[in-house]
Each structure stands twice: as C-alpha cells, then as structure tokens.
Design a protein around this motif. Structure first.
Motif, PDB file in Angstrom:
ATOM      1  N   TRP A 176       0.903  -1.147  -0.022  1.00  0.00           N
ATOM      2  CA  TRP A 176       0.019  -0.027  -0.098  1.00  0.00           C
ATOM      3  C   TRP A 176       0.994   1.283   0.006  1.00  0.00           C
ATOM      4  O   TRP A 176       1.973   1.169   0.558  1.00  0.00           O
ATOM      5  CB  TRP A 176      -0.985  -0.018   1.240  1.00  0.00           C
ATOM      6  CG  TRP A 176      -0.257   0.228   2.483  1.00  0.00           C
ATOM      7  CD1 TRP A 176       0.288  -0.656   3.449  1.00  0.00           C
ATOM      8  CD2 TRP A 176       0.014   1.552   3.299  1.00  0.00           C
ATOM      9  NE1 TRP A 176       0.832  -0.164   4.456  1.00  0.00           N
ATOM     10  CE2 TRP A 176       0.577   1.217   4.383  1.00  0.00           C
ATOM     11  CE3 TRP A 176      -0.304   2.734   2.890  1.00  0.00           C
ATOM     12  CZ2 TRP A 176       1.079   2.003   5.389  1.00  0.00           C
ATOM     13  CZ3 TRP A 176       0.321   3.732   3.871  1.00  0.00           C
ATOM     14  CH2 TRP A 176       0.875   3.359   5.033  1.00  0.00           C
ATOM     15  N   LYS A 182      -7.831   1.731  -6.072  1.00  0.00           N
ATOM     16  CA  LYS A 182      -7.758   3.280  -5.529  1.00  0.00           C
ATOM     17  C   LYS A 182      -8.762   3.510  -4.682  1.00  0.00           C
ATOM     18  O   LYS A 182      -9.975   3.175  -4.860  1.00  0.00           O
ATOM     19  CB  LYS A 182      -7.690   4.051  -6.344  1.00  0.00           C
ATOM     20  CG  LYS A 182      -6.220   4.008  -7.178  1.00  0.00           C
ATOM     21  CD  LYS A 182      -6.030   5.208  -8.097  1.00  0.00           C
ATOM     22  CE  LYS A 182      -4.737   5.152  -8.868  1.00  0.00           C
ATOM     23  NZ  LYS A 182      -4.522   6.230 -10.044  1.00  0.00           N
ATOM     24  N   LEU A 212      -1.843  -2.756  -4.126  1.00  0.00           N
ATOM     25  CA  LEU A 212      -1.259  -3.383  -5.184  1.00  0.00           C
ATOM     26  C   LEU A 212      -1.121  -4.925  -4.525  1.00  0.00           C
ATOM     27  O   LEU A 212      -0.757  -5.063  -3.649  1.00  0.00           O
ATOM     28  CB  LEU A 212      -0.077  -2.865  -5.565  1.00  0.00           C
ATOM     29  CG  LEU A 212       0.787  -3.890  -6.683  1.00  0.00           C
ATOM     30  CD1 LEU A 212      -0.409  -3.601  -7.865  1.00  0.00           C
ATOM     31  CD2 LEU A 212       1.922  -3.346  -6.840  1.00  0.00           C
ATOM     32  N   THR A 250       0.116   5.808   0.134  1.00  0.00           N
ATOM     33  CA  THR A 250      -0.967   7.158   0.264  1.00  0.00           C
ATOM     34  C   THR A 250      -0.532   8.059  -0.758  1.00  0.00           C
ATOM     35  O   THR A 250       0.682   8.198  -0.988  1.00  0.00           O
ATOM     36  CB  THR A 250      -0.882   7.427   1.449  1.00  0.00           C
ATOM     37  OG1 THR A 250       0.100   7.905   2.262  1.00  0.00           O
ATOM     38  CG2 THR A 250      -1.568   6.468   2.453  1.00  0.00           C
ATOM     39  N   ASN A 251      -1.429   8.695  -1.259  1.00  0.00           N
ATOM     40  CA  ASN A 251      -1.368   9.724  -2.047  1.00  0.00           C
ATOM     41  C   ASN A 251      -2.331  10.998  -1.465  1.00  0.00           C
ATOM     42  O   ASN A 251      -3.626  10.792  -2.304  1.00  0.00           O
ATOM     43  CB  ASN A 251      -1.439   9.529  -3.719  1.00  0.00           C
ATOM     44  CG  ASN A 251      -1.193  10.968  -4.473  1.00  0.00           C
ATOM     45  OD1 ASN A 251      -0.999  12.065  -3.856  1.00  0.00           O
ATOM     46  ND2 ASN A 251      -1.702  10.782  -5.624  1.00  0.00           N
ATOM     47  N   GLU A 284      -3.514   3.790  -2.366  1.00  0.00           N
ATOM     48  CA  GLU A 284      -3.395   2.606  -3.497  1.00  0.00           C
ATOM     49  C   GLU A 284      -3.115   1.345  -2.922  1.00  0.00           C
ATOM     50  O   GLU A 284      -2.259   1.190  -2.177  1.00  0.00           O
ATOM     51  CB  GLU A 284      -2.413   3.102  -4.479  1.00  0.00           C
ATOM     52  CG  GLU A 284      -2.998   4.334  -5.026  1.00  0.00           C
ATOM     53  CD  GLU A 284      -1.962   5.218  -6.078  1.00  0.00           C
ATOM     54  OE1 GLU A 284      -0.463   4.504  -5.997  1.00  0.00           O
ATOM     55  OE2 GLU A 284      -2.145   5.939  -6.763  1.00  0.00           O
ATOM     56  N   GLN A 293      -6.044   9.579  -0.363  1.00  0.00           N
ATOM     57  CA  GLN A 293      -6.264   8.253  -1.302  1.00  0.00           C
ATOM     58  C   GLN A 293      -5.173   7.204  -1.020  1.00  0.00           C
ATOM     59  O   GLN A 293      -4.120   7.604  -0.606  1.00  0.00           O
ATOM     60  CB  GLN A 293      -6.290   8.387  -2.734  1.00  0.00           C
ATOM     61  CG  GLN A 293      -7.338   9.361  -3.157  1.00  0.00           C
ATOM     62  CD  GLN A 293      -7.360   9.382  -4.703  1.00  0.00           C
ATOM     63  OE1 GLN A 293      -6.680   8.706  -5.462  1.00  0.00           O
ATOM     64  NE2 GLN A 293      -8.349  10.204  -5.206  1.00  0.00           N
ATOM     65  N   LEU A 336      -4.200  -2.623  -9.547  1.00  0.00           N
ATOM     66  CA  LEU A 336      -3.941  -1.515  -8.409  1.00  0.00           C
ATOM     67  C   LEU A 336      -5.597  -0.948  -8.183  1.00  0.00           C
ATOM     68  O   LEU A 336      -6.346  -0.814  -8.906  1.00  0.00           O
ATOM     69  CB  LEU A 336      -3.354  -0.327  -8.814  1.00  0.00           C
ATOM     70  CG  LEU A 336      -3.105   0.827  -8.098  1.00  0.00           C
ATOM     71  CD1 LEU A 336      -1.949   0.314  -6.898  1.00  0.00           C
ATOM     72  CD2 LEU A 336      -2.602   2.034  -8.803  1.00  0.00           C
TER      73      LEU A 336
END
Length: 64
Positions: A26, A49, A36, A28-29, A34, A32, A47
């Motif tokens: 995992w 989100k 995988l 973060t952005n 993500e 959010q 992926l």
C-alpha cells in the motif's frame, strides 16, 4: 466484516468472514490509498484506489 492491517513497511493484509485473505503493498497519495496485490493475487490483478477517512477509531474507504 473485515479486519485490515496496514504495516509501516508498506505491506497490508485484509481478512474477512467468508472471503479469502488479501495481501499486498500500500501507499498513500493525499487522502487516497493505492493497494497493489501481492504474489498471490487470486482474481485481483490491478491496482485498487480508495479514498479514505478516519472518524474517531473508524476507518472508511470509498472506491475511486
């Protein structure tokens, strides 16, 4: 329904009643995250989100 563990090394695992366990990486952005899938992908090959929010001790995810 589900129990998730997000480790500080960037790995995660999610387990739930009547569901196979799911593990991967995992990151973060902003608000959010993500996800995988790891080597044992099962039927999940892409992926994921999600937008996340924390309210008290509850963590919620919305599919992006």
């Amino acid at each position: 329904m589900f129990v998730g563990r997000f480790n500080s090394d960037g790995t995660f695992s999610v387990e739930g009643k009547d569901w196979p366990s799911f593990q991967g990486i995992w990151k973060t952005n902003g608000s959010q995250v993500e996800l995988l899938p790891g080597e044992e992908r099962g039927t999940c090959e892409v992926l994921g989100k999600y937008r996340f929010r924390v309210e008290g001790s509850h963590l919620s995810f919305d599919v992006v």
